[in-house]
Design a protein around this motif. Structure first.
Motif, mmCIF file in Angstrom:
data_model
loop_
_atom_site.group_PDB
_atom_site.id
_atom_site.type_symbol
_atom_site.label_atom_id
_atom_site.label_comp_id
_atom_site.label_asym_id
_atom_site.label_seq_id
_atom_site.Cartn_x
_atom_site.Cartn_y
_atom_site.Cartn_z
ATOM 1 N N THR A 1 -14.296 -5.438 9.152
ATOM 2 C CA THR A 1 -15.346 -5.204 8.163
ATOM 3 C C THR A 1 -15.616 -6.474 7.361
ATOM 4 N N ILE B 1 -5.278 -0.154 9.316
ATOM 5 C CA ILE B 1 -6.151 -0.493 8.189
ATOM 6 C C ILE B 1 -6.358 -2.003 8.111
ATOM 7 N N VAL C 1 -4.477 -5.448 2.053
ATOM 8 C CA VAL C 1 -4.828 -6.465 3.050
ATOM 9 C C VAL C 1 -5.342 -7.721 2.353
ATOM 10 N N ALA D 1 -8.147 4.183 2.534
ATOM 11 C CA ALA D 1 -8.760 2.931 2.978
ATOM 12 C C ALA D 1 -8.841 1.926 1.835
ATOM 13 N N GLU D 2 -9.160 2.391 0.640
ATOM 14 C CA GLU D 2 -9.260 1.472 -0.502
ATOM 15 C C GLU D 2 -7.903 0.869 -0.845
ATOM 16 N N SER E 1 0.805 -1.223 0.000
ATOM 17 C CA SER E 1 0.000 0.000 0.000
ATOM 18 C C SER E 1 0.836 1.270 0.000
ATOM 19 N N THR F 1 -10.014 -3.548 8.146
ATOM 20 C CA THR F 1 -10.449 -4.369 7.013
ATOM 21 C C THR F 1 -10.941 -5.729 7.492
ATOM 22 N N VAL G 1 -14.272 0.774 6.378
ATOM 23 C CA VAL G 1 -12.847 0.644 6.709
ATOM 24 C C VAL G 1 -12.271 2.021 7.016
ATOM 25 N N VAL H 1 -15.507 0.106 1.784
ATOM 26 C CA VAL H 1 -14.388 1.050 1.862
ATOM 27 C C VAL H 1 -14.691 2.154 2.865
ATOM 28 N N ALA I 1 -7.100 -1.574 1.976
ATOM 29 C CA ALA I 1 -7.932 -2.782 1.945
ATOM 30 C C ALA I 1 -7.491 -3.710 0.817
ATOM 31 N N ARG I 2 -7.148 -3.145 -0.332
ATOM 32 C CA ARG I 2 -6.633 -3.973 -1.434
ATOM 33 C C ARG I 2 -5.351 -4.692 -1.005
#
Length: 132
Positions: free
Chosen positions: A31, A24, A94, A87-88, A14, A28, A76, A73, A91-92
């Protein structure tokens, strides 16, 4: 995969500071736990370090498995206290790291329970080559 190594992989993917990547990652996983069945969350948690698995076995927060990628998103981002764009990206990272940390079958089971729009959040899962 141990917790520090998981967080380092998320941070590297990230390009976020380690502390923010850890926050994060937690957000994630919490969520994700809202989006999958309790059995799937437990199966996934069983393959992760204790420091991470607790976020999957915790009771779901407000809401539930409603909404798609955008709501995911935003949840998160809210939990991590970051901008949705951050966050996006996190999360990607993660999800990509989870793919390395758990078995292929477990990752497939996880992705199968996510709404269709999540395909864009998850890197394509390579298929084994066919001999010929």
């Amino acid at each position: 995969m141990r917790f520090p190594r998981f967080v380092e992989a998320v941070s590297r993917r990230s390009e976020l500071p380690t502390e923010q990547a850890a926050t994060i990652a937690r957000a994630t996983l919490q969520t994700l736990a809202e989006r999958v069945t309790g059995d799937e969350a437990n199966d996934l948690a069983a393959q992760l370090p204790d420091e991470l698995s607790g976020y999957l076995t915790a009771p779901a927060g407000e809401g539930g498995p409603t909404g798609g990628v955008v709501e995911f998103v935003y949840r998160v981002a809210h939990r991590a206290g970051v901008d949705p764009a951050v966050a996006e990206v996190g999360a990607r990272a993660v999800l990509a790291t989870l793919r390395e940390a758990v078995t292929v079958g477990e990752f497939h089971d996880l992705v199968a329970q996510l709404p269709k729009g999540f395909d864009a959040m998850v890197e394509p899962i390579p298929r084994p080559p066919y001999g010929g």
